[in-house]
Design an enzyme around this catalytic site. Sequence first.
Site, mmCIF file in Angstrom:
data_model
loop_
_atom_site.group_PDB
_atom_site.id
_atom_site.type_symbol
_atom_site.label_atom_id
_atom_site.label_comp_id
_atom_site.label_asym_id
_atom_site.label_seq_id
_atom_site.Cartn_x
_atom_site.Cartn_y
_atom_site.Cartn_z
ATOM 1 N N GLY A 47 -17.398 -15.864 -29.169
ATOM 2 C CA GLY A 47 -16.147 -15.689 -30.160
ATOM 3 C C GLY A 47 -16.619 -16.041 -31.503
ATOM 4 N N GLU A 100 -17.604 -12.614 -32.737
ATOM 5 C CA GLU A 100 -16.255 -11.821 -32.798
ATOM 6 C C GLU A 100 -15.525 -12.364 -33.878
ATOM 7 O OE1 GLU A 100 -15.283 -13.379 -28.850
ATOM 8 O OE2 GLU A 100 -14.634 -10.948 -28.239
ATOM 9 N N GLU A 152 -21.141 -13.783 -23.210
ATOM 10 C CA GLU A 152 -20.223 -14.166 -21.984
ATOM 11 C C GLU A 152 -20.540 -13.729 -20.540
ATOM 12 O OE1 GLU A 152 -19.613 -12.645 -24.993
ATOM 13 O OE2 GLU A 152 -17.671 -13.515 -26.006
HETATM 14 C C1 HXC Z 1 -18.507 -25.840 -26.124
HETATM 15 C C2 HXC Z 1 -20.737 -25.714 -26.981
HETATM 16 C C3 HXC Z 1 -20.795 -24.362 -27.049
HETATM 17 C C4 HXC Z 1 -19.482 -23.666 -26.618
HETATM 18 C C5 HXC Z 1 -22.756 -25.114 -27.945
HETATM 19 N N1 HXC Z 1 -21.952 -26.169 -27.325
HETATM 20 N N2 HXC Z 1 -22.030 -24.126 -27.521
HETATM 21 N N3 HXC Z 1 -19.633 -26.477 -26.473
HETATM 22 N N4 HXC Z 1 -18.565 -24.256 -26.038
HETATM 23 N N5 HXC Z 1 -19.599 -22.301 -26.838
HETATM 24 C C6 HXC Z 1 -22.290 -27.491 -27.453
HETATM 25 C C7 HXC Z 1 -23.442 -27.745 -26.199
HETATM 26 O O1 HXC Z 1 -22.595 -28.181 -25.158
HETATM 27 C C8 HXC Z 1 -23.975 -29.226 -26.766
HETATM 28 O O2 HXC Z 1 -23.324 -30.233 -26.720
HETATM 29 C C9 HXC Z 1 -24.093 -29.022 -28.146
HETATM 30 O O3 HXC Z 1 -23.187 -27.889 -28.488
HETATM 31 C C10 HXC Z 1 -25.642 -28.218 -28.757
HETATM 32 O O4 HXC Z 1 -25.784 -27.260 -27.849
HETATM 33 P P1 HXC Z 1 -27.036 -27.152 -26.839
HETATM 34 O O5 HXC Z 1 -26.804 -26.027 -25.783
HETATM 35 O O6 HXC Z 1 -27.729 -28.625 -26.516
HETATM 36 O O7 HXC Z 1 -28.239 -26.362 -27.970
HETATM 37 P P2 HXC Z 1 -29.289 -25.414 -27.814
HETATM 38 O O8 HXC Z 1 -30.020 -25.653 -26.639
HETATM 39 O O9 HXC Z 1 -29.835 -25.182 -29.177
HETATM 40 O O10 HXC Z 1 -28.572 -24.124 -27.538
HETATM 41 C C11 HXC Z 1 -27.878 -23.223 -28.226
HETATM 42 C C12 HXC Z 1 -27.016 -22.207 -27.722
HETATM 43 C C13 HXC Z 1 -26.247 -22.953 -26.529
HETATM 44 C C14 HXC Z 1 -27.816 -21.017 -27.262
HETATM 45 C C15 HXC Z 1 -25.951 -21.602 -28.807
HETATM 46 O O11 HXC Z 1 -25.403 -23.836 -26.958
HETATM 47 C C16 HXC Z 1 -25.168 -21.595 -26.095
HETATM 48 O O12 HXC Z 1 -26.012 -20.897 -25.144
HETATM 49 N N6 HXC Z 1 -24.193 -22.030 -26.136
HETATM 50 C C17 HXC Z 1 -22.887 -21.103 -25.456
HETATM 51 C C18 HXC Z 1 -22.909 -19.885 -26.152
HETATM 52 C C19 HXC Z 1 -21.665 -19.078 -25.490
HETATM 53 O O13 HXC Z 1 -22.155 -18.519 -24.186
HETATM 54 N N7 HXC Z 1 -21.080 -18.564 -26.154
HETATM 55 C C20 HXC Z 1 -19.774 -17.554 -25.618
HETATM 56 C C21 HXC Z 1 -18.675 -18.648 -25.241
HETATM 57 S S1 HXC Z 1 -17.371 -17.893 -24.332
HETATM 58 P P3 HXC Z 1 -23.344 -31.558 -25.800
HETATM 59 O O14 HXC Z 1 -22.324 -32.315 -25.911
HETATM 60 O O15 HXC Z 1 -23.793 -30.977 -24.361
HETATM 61 O O16 HXC Z 1 -25.018 -31.768 -26.156
HETATM 62 C C22 HXC Z 1 -16.480 -17.080 -25.815
HETATM 63 C C23 HXC Z 1 -15.368 -15.982 -25.290
HETATM 64 C C24 HXC Z 1 -14.699 -16.007 -26.534
HETATM 65 O O17 HXC Z 1 -16.944 -17.238 -26.855
HETATM 66 C C25 HXC Z 1 -13.473 -15.510 -26.089
HETATM 67 C C26 HXC Z 1 -12.222 -15.366 -27.350
HETATM 68 C C27 HXC Z 1 -11.612 -16.828 -27.711
#
Ligand code: HXC
Length: 259
Positions: free
Chosen positions: A110, A113, A133
């Site tokens: 997102g 996006e 995703e």
């Molecule tokens: C909730 C998130 C988050 C997310 C990161 N965090 N991304 N929380 N939703 N999308 C939180 C982690 O849980 C963590 O909190 C803190 O942020 C730091 O992240 P880390 O993972 O510890 O950092 P790092 O190891 O540096 O990795 C960074 C990262 C990874 C590669 C960006 O966080 C990651 O893969 N995040 C998810 C990315 C993702 O899949 N995005 C798409 C989401 S779905 P805690 O409390 O655990 O320490 C989407 C659908 C959109 O976007 C649809 C339209 C609305």
Amino acid sequence: MEYQYLLVDPETQPHVAVVRLNRPKELNALNRRVMEELVHAMQVLERDGTTRCIVLTGNERAFAAGADIKEMAGMGTVDMLTIDQFARWDALKRIKIPIIAAVSGFALGGGCELSMLCDMIVASETAQFGQPEIKIGVIPGAGGTQRLTRAIGKARAMELVLTGKFITAQEAFAAGLVTRIAPPELFLQEALKLADEVAQMSPLAVRLAKEAVLQAFEQPLEAGLHFERKNFYMLFASEDQKEGMNAFVEKRPPEWQGR
Ligand code: HXC
């Protein structure tokens, strides 16, 4: 509205506002509250009559790492339908003032996006874009399969969407997703410079130009050309058209009235 997750400066420089996503511990994950605040802030800026360009940014580590996975994890289809979070995305799409995304660090899911919903992207050299995703069992839901494909072409978009891999700022620039790249300490300045260039134009012409460019994604060419022509003709009813052309002839800078 009191903002919990945003910092808004309505006039960082003349006619230019900066909206900063401010949920740093969660890498600016876009939960419902963030989206609600974002829509509110953008609509307030649009209505204030002063703002001509908005810069949307995050922090150094993340523009936004996506929708809030923790918020979505337990939800079912009916929850998603009932919440109708895309109404907020649709509201952002309707903002008529140009929005520049100033991206540093992660712009994922997102977050990617959201940057693509903006009208231009200025990236820090550290920026990373992706639609990961697929790695959490879903697909992009806020335009990733469509806007990314239009921006960088089918082959590259397909690879990102099917594998979840990230691309760097340089790759995003080469692919046409990003309009400018700057070093980390300068990317926001660069975005503000671009915003200033836009803010110096007739706000009326800018609004109709943005609208017309966006039609290129909605219409077949003939209908898009027709749309463009109507906006072109419409501007000849404005004081800014007379001012702009007279100023050129008289060799002086124009003074826009926005009407
Ligand atoms: C909730 C998130 C988050 C997310 C990161 N965090 N991304 N929380 N939703 N999308 C939180 C982690 O849980 C963590 O909190 C803190 O942020 C730091 O992240 P880390 O993972 O510890 O950092 P790092 O190891 O540096 O990795 C960074 C990262 C990874 C590669 C960006 O966080 C990651 O893969 N995040 C998810 C990315 C993702 O899949 N995005 C798409 C989401 S779905 P805690 O409390 O655990 O320490 C989407 C659908 C959109 O976007 C649809 C339209 C609305």
